[in-house]
Design a protein around this motif. Sequence first.
Motif: not given
Length: 204
Positions: A138-164
């Motif tokens: 609701c806060e990022v206006k994207a829902i799983k499984p849309e790519e944008a919400i995963y990209r936002k997650l990785l950005s906020e974590l400051g981690c690469k995909s393989g580190e998550t």
Amino acid sequence: MPVKAVVFDYGKVISFAPDHGVMDEIAAMAGVKREILEPVVWKMRGEYDRGTCSGPQYYGKVLQSLGVNADETTLNKINEIDMHSWKRINPGTLKLMEDLKKAGYKIAILSNMPYDFLSWAREAIPVFSLPHVGIFSCEVKAIKPEEAIYRKLLSELGCKSGETVFFDDILVNVEKAKELKINAFLWQNPEIAKIQLAGLGVTV
């Protein structure tokens, strides 16, 4: 690549699934058979989770699609029943999250979640103060499984995909995470999650 962050879905992962009787209660209030109501509830839930409407508005649309015009009091009560059905926390998942955090891993929640529940849960459910990062649809206006919400997650974590690492109870959400090279698993229970994490070098 060593794991730095572990991410959990909320519904049916951090929380238990609602009791079976909840949907029966909602259906009775709406005057609709459960087997007719339930598929529509889930089919139309995406936009509610995206934050485009309130809970009563969402249920109003659901019931209108079935030819039912419910009054405001009924819609508010149905929404209240729905929200409270998701508040039971799995103690095993909670302990796993706490142990991972103590061990130095970043912890996050990635969930399709509407404003109604999120605003209430942040005040009422202590687990929401535990993660380093919380990404809610609701806060990022994207829902799983849309790519944008995963990209936002990785950005906020400051981690690469393989580190998550990501745990979710819905296969399509897991598959999308894997497509983005995130270490993703279909949730079964906390004990199996610990085994899966150990396979990636994460021990708690």
